[in-house]
Design an enzyme around this catalytic site. Structure first.
Site, PDB file in Angstrom:
ATOM      1  N   PHE A  64      -4.131   4.001   9.818  1.00 17.49           N
ATOM      2  CA  PHE A  64      -4.393   2.845  10.866  1.00 17.49           C
ATOM      3  C   PHE A  64      -3.202   2.130  11.184  1.00 17.49           C
ATOM      4  CE2 PHE A  64      -9.017   3.207  11.409  1.00 17.49           C
ATOM      5  CZ  PHE A  64      -9.257   3.922  10.423  1.00 17.49           C
ATOM      6  N   ALA A  65      -2.937   1.883  12.597  1.00 18.26           N
ATOM      7  CA  ALA A  65      -1.886   1.258  13.145  1.00 18.26           C
ATOM      8  C   ALA A  65      -2.202   0.210  13.925  1.00 18.26           C
ATOM      9  CB  ALA A  65      -0.529   2.002  13.474  1.00 18.26           C
ATOM     10  N   ASP A 154      -2.550   3.601   3.566  1.00 21.88           N
ATOM     11  CA  ASP A 154      -1.938   2.502   4.348  1.00 21.88           C
ATOM     12  C   ASP A 154      -0.874   2.917   5.140  1.00 21.88           C
ATOM     13  OD1 ASP A 154      -3.799   0.604   3.005  1.00 21.88           O
ATOM     14  OD2 ASP A 154      -2.122  -0.563   2.181  1.00 21.88           O
ATOM     15  N   ASP A 156       1.902   0.833   6.033  1.00 21.32           N
ATOM     16  CA  ASP A 156       3.159   0.062   5.695  1.00 21.32           C
ATOM     17  C   ASP A 156       3.700   0.518   4.445  1.00 21.32           C
ATOM     18  OD1 ASP A 156       0.926  -0.764   4.189  1.00 21.32           O
ATOM     19  OD2 ASP A 156       1.674  -2.865   3.912  1.00 21.32           O
ATOM     20  N   HIS A 176      -3.650   1.479  -8.947  1.00 21.93           N
ATOM     21  CA  HIS A 176      -3.092   0.434  -8.428  1.00 21.93           C
ATOM     22  C   HIS A 176      -1.635   0.099  -9.346  1.00 21.93           C
ATOM     23  CE1 HIS A 176      -1.857  -3.422  -6.723  1.00 21.93           C
ATOM     24  NE2 HIS A 176      -2.939  -3.548  -6.005  1.00 21.93           N
ATOM     25  N   GLU A 246     -10.924  -2.845  -0.730  1.00 20.99           N
ATOM     26  CA  GLU A 246     -10.297  -2.293  -1.895  1.00 20.99           C
ATOM     27  C   GLU A 246     -11.385  -2.722  -3.064  1.00 20.99           C
ATOM     28  OE1 GLU A 246      -6.013  -2.153  -3.298  1.00 20.99           O
ATOM     29  OE2 GLU A 246      -6.775  -3.947  -4.265  1.00 20.99           O
ATOM     30  N   ASP A 269       5.504   0.018  -5.464  1.00 18.50           N
ATOM     31  CA  ASP A 269       6.005  -1.202  -4.835  1.00 18.50           C
ATOM     32  C   ASP A 269       7.237  -1.585  -5.679  1.00 18.50           C
ATOM     33  OD1 ASP A 269       6.696  -4.006  -4.030  1.00 18.50           O
ATOM     34  OD2 ASP A 269       4.578  -4.190  -3.295  1.00 18.50           O
TER      35      ASP A 269
HETATM   36  C1  2GW Z   1      -4.147  -6.293   7.535  1.00 15.40           C
HETATM   37  C2  2GW Z   1      -4.423  -7.878   6.759  1.00 15.40           C
HETATM   38  C3  2GW Z   1      -4.170  -8.931   7.537  1.00 15.40           C
HETATM   39  C4  2GW Z   1      -3.813  -8.880   8.697  1.00 15.40           C
HETATM   40  C5  2GW Z   1      -3.493  -7.655   9.569  1.00 15.40           C
HETATM   41  C6  2GW Z   1      -3.876  -6.340   8.672  1.00 15.40           C
HETATM   42  C7  2GW Z   1      -3.608  -5.119   9.449  1.00 15.40           C
HETATM   43  C8  2GW Z   1      -3.923  -4.154   8.851  1.00 15.40           C
HETATM   44  C9  2GW Z   1      -3.033  -5.005  10.653  1.00 15.40           C
HETATM   45  O1  2GW Z   1      -2.866  -6.059  11.517  1.00 15.40           O
HETATM   46  N1  2GW Z   1      -2.860  -4.044  11.137  1.00 15.40           N
HETATM   47  C10 2GW Z   1      -3.291  -2.761  10.634  1.00 15.40           C
HETATM   48  O2  2GW Z   1      -3.119  -1.582  11.194  1.00 15.40           O
HETATM   49  N2  2GW Z   1      -3.624  -2.817   9.271  1.00 15.40           N
HETATM   50  C11 2GW Z   1      -3.949  -1.696   8.570  1.00 15.40           C
HETATM   51  O3  2GW Z   1      -4.717  -1.888   7.415  1.00 15.40           O
HETATM   52  C12 2GW Z   1      -2.772  -0.876   8.092  1.00 15.40           C
HETATM   53  O4  2GW Z   1      -2.943   0.433   8.008  1.00 15.40           O
HETATM   54  C13 2GW Z   1      -2.399  -1.369   7.068  1.00 15.40           C
HETATM   55  O5  2GW Z   1      -1.701  -0.470   6.199  1.00 15.40           O
HETATM   56  C14 2GW Z   1      -3.832  -1.442   6.222  1.00 15.40           C
HETATM   57  C15 2GW Z   1      -4.291  -2.387   5.251  1.00 15.40           C
HETATM   58  O6  2GW Z   1      -3.485  -3.761   5.330  1.00 15.40           O
HETATM   59  P1  2GW Z   1      -2.196  -4.130   4.436  1.00 15.40           P
HETATM   60  O7  2GW Z   1      -1.477  -2.830   4.554  1.00 15.40           O
HETATM   61  O8  2GW Z   1      -1.663  -5.191   5.228  1.00 15.40           O
HETATM   62  O9  2GW Z   1      -2.669  -4.746   3.140  1.00 15.40           O
HETATM   63  P2  2GW Z   1      -1.950  -4.568   1.795  1.00 15.40           P
HETATM   64  O10 2GW Z   1      -0.713  -3.996   1.945  1.00 15.40           O
HETATM   65  O11 2GW Z   1      -1.968  -5.827   1.197  1.00 15.40           O
HETATM   66  O12 2GW Z   1      -2.991  -3.588   0.926  1.00 15.40           O
HETATM   67  C16 2GW Z   1      -4.012  -3.582  -0.069  1.00 15.40           C
HETATM   68  O13 2GW Z   1      -5.171  -4.542   0.115  1.00 15.40           O
HETATM   69  C17 2GW Z   1      -5.846  -4.303   1.275  1.00 15.40           C
HETATM   70  C18 2GW Z   1      -6.846  -5.194   1.524  1.00 15.40           C
HETATM   71  O14 2GW Z   1      -6.699  -6.445   1.333  1.00 15.40           O
HETATM   72  C19 2GW Z   1      -6.506  -2.835   1.686  1.00 15.40           C
HETATM   73  O15 2GW Z   1      -7.229  -2.434   0.531  1.00 15.40           O
HETATM   74  C20 2GW Z   1      -5.418  -1.914   1.387  1.00 15.40           C
HETATM   75  O16 2GW Z   1      -5.607  -0.659   1.344  1.00 15.40           O
HETATM   76  C21 2GW Z   1      -4.477  -2.056   0.086  1.00 15.40           C
HETATM   77  O17 2GW Z   1      -3.353  -1.277   0.103  1.00 15.40           O
HETATM   78 MN    MN Z   2      -0.408  -1.854   2.873  1.00 16.31          MN
END
Ligand code: 2GW
Ligand code: MN
Length: 295
Positions: A64-65, A154, A156, A176, A246, A269
């Site tokens: 997802f992007a 994810d 990112d 994790h 999660e 990470d």
């Molecule tokens: C997510 C949180 C807050 C604001 C924006 C977003 C966001 C996420 C966005 O604006 N656009 C978007 O495409 N995403 C998608 O969601 C993208 O694929 C991203 O990799 C994914 C998860 O968000 P991310 O990567 O910012 O969260 P992390 O790196 O802190 O990941 C962990 O925690 C998440 C839940 O809080 C999820 O469980 C994720 O799978 C975990 O790795």
């Molecule tokens: Mn992420």
């Protein structure tokens, strides 16, 4: 060959790993208590494993992007072409609100990009949770026609080393990287009984990361559908689980044990300690400015 060590954890037979790594890994799990393998470099033979999957196997990779996260696509896809399921048929499913921002990539033969438009109007906190809903709908409507396995990630993140058929199984989850050495009392499960993601102090095996899970289409359908329904129930009760989807993923995986568990080699990470315990860093978080990227 896997040998069960006296401590209760299995370790690879001598010679499967260099002695030094074997020493360091003695306290790291190689088998779960329900006898699912934990995948580390040195525990499998990629050439042999490749013979166990048909050559026309189709693997779907979903990402997802949305909003600013389109900026991660270029690095993600470029690195995936280099390291993800090399030589195999791969369908990339890219869910985005900005199809025109998906970079053009020349792909190896048998690999395809599908761009699927989704809206971005939900509040930003919901973007990552809404993935469960979208994936369950798509699994039912489309994925089961096109692929045998789904890998959900994810965006990112960037691949830094090979990720191949060793990750495939009925239901697969990844440890994790921030918690794999800790006792379950330290895991950040949802602790409020009011939430459907609640995990009581006597439950829990591992803490899995939302950034990488996989399985057959039907297993991913069940997982994402169950998590989505639980998220909606929480919402109707005015509660949101501490780590969003999660937390629900972790609740689900206590009741439905993964048939294979991936070591933190598969989600790392660089800011974390103990990176020296890993022989490979196959999938690594891209550093991001949280305040800027999310608003
Ligand atoms: C997510 C949180 C807050 C604001 C924006 C977003 C966001 C996420 C966005 O604006 N656009 C978007 O495409 N995403 C998608 O969601 C993208 O694929 C991203 O990799 C994914 C998860 O968000 P991310 O990567 O910012 O969260 P992390 O790196 O802190 O990941 C962990 O925690 C998440 C839940 O809080 C999820 O469980 C994720 O799978 C975990 O790795
Ligand atoms: Mn992420």
């Amino acid at each position: 060959a896997i040998i069960i060590s006296p401590a209760g954890w299995a370790r690879p037979a001598d010679g499967a790993l260099h002695g030094q790594h074997l020493m360091m890994r003695r306290s790291l799990p190689l088998l779960t208590p329900w006898l699912a393998p934990v995948v580390w470099e040195g525990t499998f033979d990629p050439r042999l494993l490749n013979t166990q999957f048909k050559s026309d196997l189709r693997i779907g990779l979903t990402i997802f992007a949305v909003r600013k996260y389109v900026m991660f696509l270029q690095m993600f896809l470029h690195s995936a072409e280099k390291f993800f399921m090399v030589g195999r048929k791969v369908h990339y499913y890219i869910f985005t609100d900005q199809p025109d921002k998906v970079p053009y990539m020349s792909l190896a033969p048998g690999r395809f990009v599908h761009i699927l438009q989704i809206s971005a109007h939900s509040p930003w906190q919901e973007i990552s949770m809404r993935r469960m809903e979208t994936l369950s709908n798509m699994a039912k409507q489309r994925f089961y026609n096109e692929v045998e396995y789904l890998v959900c990630m994810d965006v990112d993140m960037v691949f830094g080393d090979s990720v191949g058929v060793e990750i495939l199984g009925e239901l697969v989850a990844t440890l994790h990287p921030g918690f794999f050495r800790l006792h379950r009392a330290r895991f950040p499960y949802e602790q409020r009984p009011k939430s459907r993601a609640y995990v009581s102090p006597s439950e829990g095996d591992f803490y899995y990361m939302g950034a990488f899970f996989a399985g057959t289409v039907v297993q991913i359908y069940r997982l994402t559908d169950t998590c989505h329904r639980a998220i909606m129930e929480d919402k109707s009760q005015g509660i949101e689980a501490v780590w969003h989807e999660e937390s629900h993923l972790n609740r689900y995986l206590i009741q439905h044990k993964p048939t294979k568990v991936l070591s933190p080699e598969y989600v790392w990470d660089m800011n974390l300690p103990h990176g020296d315990l890993l022989e490979k860093k196959r999938f690594v978080a891209v550093p991001k400015n949280h305040d800027w990227i999310r608003n």
